[in-house]
Write a protein that holds these residues in place. Structure first.
Motif, PDB file in Angstrom:
ATOM      1  N   LEU A  26       0.771  -1.219  -0.023  1.00  0.00           N
ATOM      2  CA  LEU A  26      -0.100  -0.066   0.048  1.00  0.00           C
ATOM      3  C   LEU A  26       0.935   1.313  -0.153  1.00  0.00           C
ATOM      4  O   LEU A  26       0.524   2.165  -0.723  1.00  0.00           O
ATOM      5  CB  LEU A  26      -0.779  -0.072   1.180  1.00  0.00           C
ATOM      6  N   GLU A  27       1.828   1.360   0.858  1.00  0.00           N
ATOM      7  CA  GLU A  27       2.716   2.346   0.980  1.00  0.00           C
ATOM      8  C   GLU A  27       3.518   2.935  -0.313  1.00  0.00           C
ATOM      9  O   GLU A  27       3.340   3.999  -0.818  1.00  0.00           O
ATOM     10  CB  GLU A  27       3.767   2.274   2.045  1.00  0.00           C
ATOM     11  N   ALA A  28       3.986   1.710  -0.957  1.00  0.00           N
ATOM     12  CA  ALA A  28       4.764   1.943  -2.252  1.00  0.00           C
ATOM     13  C   ALA A  28       3.775   2.514  -3.359  1.00  0.00           C
ATOM     14  O   ALA A  28       4.161   3.452  -4.053  1.00  0.00           O
ATOM     15  CB  ALA A  28       5.561   0.785  -2.562  1.00  0.00           C
ATOM     16  N   SER A  29       2.761   1.882  -3.614  1.00  0.00           N
ATOM     17  CA  SER A  29       1.671   2.239  -4.287  1.00  0.00           C
ATOM     18  C   SER A  29       1.190   3.761  -4.234  1.00  0.00           C
ATOM     19  O   SER A  29       1.036   4.484  -5.261  1.00  0.00           O
ATOM     20  CB  SER A  29       0.484   1.393  -4.501  1.00  0.00           C
ATOM     21  N   LEU A  30       0.989   4.138  -3.090  1.00  0.00           N
ATOM     22  CA  LEU A  30       0.650   5.522  -2.559  1.00  0.00           C
ATOM     23  C   LEU A  30       1.669   6.426  -2.969  1.00  0.00           C
ATOM     24  O   LEU A  30       1.531   7.449  -3.454  1.00  0.00           O
ATOM     25  CB  LEU A  30       0.452   5.393  -1.256  1.00  0.00           C
ATOM     26  N   GLU A  31       3.075   6.038  -2.711  1.00  0.00           N
ATOM     27  CA  GLU A  31       3.992   7.001  -2.889  1.00  0.00           C
ATOM     28  C   GLU A  31       4.334   7.136  -4.384  1.00  0.00           C
ATOM     29  O   GLU A  31       4.169   8.431  -4.768  1.00  0.00           O
ATOM     30  CB  GLU A  31       5.218   6.327  -2.327  1.00  0.00           C
ATOM     31  N   ILE A  32       4.142   6.202  -5.161  1.00  0.00           N
ATOM     32  CA  ILE A  32       4.034   6.309  -6.617  1.00  0.00           C
ATOM     33  C   ILE A  32       3.038   7.319  -7.173  1.00  0.00           C
ATOM     34  O   ILE A  32       3.287   8.189  -7.914  1.00  0.00           O
ATOM     35  CB  ILE A  32       4.231   5.025  -7.411  1.00  0.00           C
ATOM     36  N   LEU A  33       1.730   7.058  -6.527  1.00  0.00           N
ATOM     37  CA  LEU A  33       0.572   7.811  -7.149  1.00  0.00           C
ATOM     38  C   LEU A  33       0.566   9.169  -6.617  1.00  0.00           C
ATOM     39  O   LEU A  33       0.268  10.195  -7.575  1.00  0.00           O
ATOM     40  CB  LEU A  33      -0.664   6.905  -6.144  1.00  0.00           C
ATOM     41  N   LEU A  34       0.990   9.537  -5.511  1.00  0.00           N
ATOM     42  CA  LEU A  34       1.414  10.803  -4.957  1.00  0.00           C
ATOM     43  C   LEU A  34       2.355  11.521  -6.038  1.00  0.00           C
ATOM     44  O   LEU A  34       2.309  12.777  -6.245  1.00  0.00           O
ATOM     45  CB  LEU A  34       1.506  10.762  -3.586  1.00  0.00           C
ATOM     46  N   LYS A  35       3.613  11.006  -6.174  1.00  0.00           N
ATOM     47  CA  LYS A  35       4.549  11.665  -6.810  1.00  0.00           C
ATOM     48  C   LYS A  35       3.895  11.805  -8.412  1.00  0.00           C
ATOM     49  O   LYS A  35       4.275  13.003  -8.931  1.00  0.00           O
ATOM     50  CB  LYS A  35       5.642  10.636  -7.110  1.00  0.00           C
ATOM     51  N   LEU A  82       0.678  12.277  -9.261  1.00  0.00           N
ATOM     52  CA  LEU A  82      -0.070  13.299  -9.317  1.00  0.00           C
ATOM     53  C   LEU A  82       0.529  14.656  -9.195  1.00  0.00           C
ATOM     54  O   LEU A  82       0.215  15.822  -9.802  1.00  0.00           O
ATOM     55  CB  LEU A  82      -1.038  13.117  -8.219  1.00  0.00           C
ATOM     56  N   LYS A  83       1.856  14.710  -8.449  1.00  0.00           N
ATOM     57  CA  LYS A  83       2.342  16.082  -8.121  1.00  0.00           C
ATOM     58  C   LYS A  83       2.930  16.507  -9.565  1.00  0.00           C
ATOM     59  O   LYS A  83       2.915  17.750  -9.935  1.00  0.00           O
ATOM     60  CB  LYS A  83       3.609  15.794  -7.237  1.00  0.00           C
ATOM     61  N   GLU A  84       3.288  15.488 -10.480  1.00  0.00           N
ATOM     62  CA  GLU A  84       4.084  16.028 -11.644  1.00  0.00           C
ATOM     63  C   GLU A  84       3.017  16.243 -12.860  1.00  0.00           C
ATOM     64  O   GLU A  84       3.409  16.949 -13.835  1.00  0.00           O
ATOM     65  CB  GLU A  84       4.885  14.498 -12.003  1.00  0.00           C
ATOM     66  N   LYS A  85       1.821  15.871 -12.610  1.00  0.00           N
ATOM     67  CA  LYS A  85       0.706  15.937 -13.662  1.00  0.00           C
ATOM     68  C   LYS A  85       0.445  17.550 -13.670  1.00  0.00           C
ATOM     69  O   LYS A  85       0.025  18.213 -12.663  1.00  0.00           O
ATOM     70  CB  LYS A  85      -0.479  14.953 -13.336  1.00  0.00           C
TER      71      LYS A  85
END
Length: 166
Positions: free
Chosen positions: A152-161, A163-166
């Motif tokens: 969960l943490e790894a998936s969330l970290e990638i998702l947040l990163k 989203l920030k880049e988008k």
């Protein structure tokens, strides 16, 4: 609009990641399957049993196409990608994120599909469902997050990163 809609197969973690993502972003969280149950005053499995495959899709399309929220993470049911009107609406009010997981990983996570209120046609199994839905998830996704081998943490970290880049 600045909502984030999570799509993907049953068991991909849409609700689990959605709740945590909403907390991290300070957003509201909405589970569209629960919204369907609330509006219909029946469980998903009852709607499928009583209305059939097409009837459930009609209900799912109507409810998802009527969602009007802001600053919200929306976790959808896995079958929402069959609902063109609903998907166009969800894309128009935010970013659509496909939580991608392999068939092998999903089959390990999932138990009884029917008990989960998964929309299956007669004789359809998880493999059929995966092969049918994957191109639809990819079609509607603004962002694809590959969850393979991640917690969960790894998936969330990638998702947040992402989203920030988008």
């Amino acid at each position: 609009m600045n909502n984030i809609t999570l799509i993907g197969m049953p068991g991909a973690g849409k609700s689990t990641i959605g709740v945590v993502l909403a907390k991290v972003l300070g957003y509201q969280f909405l589970d569209s399957d629960l919204l369907i149950q609330k509006q219909e005053k029946r469980r998903l499995s009852e709607i499928i049993e009583e209305e059939g495959y097409k009837g459930f899709k009609d209900v799912e399309n109507r409810v998802n196409a009527s969602i009007e929220v802001e600053n919200t993470v929306i976790a959808t049911g896995g079958s929402v990608v069959y609902c063109e009107e609903a998907m166009e609406h969800l894309k128009s009010i935010g970013t659509v994120v496909y939580l991608k997981l392999s068939l092998n990983a999903l089959s390990k996570r999932l138990g009884n599909l029917k008990g989960r209120g998964v929309l299956l046609r007669e004789g359809q199994n998880l493999t059929d469902l995966y092969e049918e839905r994957t191109p639809l998830y990819e079609k509607y996704a603004d962002i694809v997050i590959d969850e393979e081998g991640k917690d969960l943490e790894a998936s969330l970290e990638i998702l947040l990163k992402t989203l920030k880049e988008k």
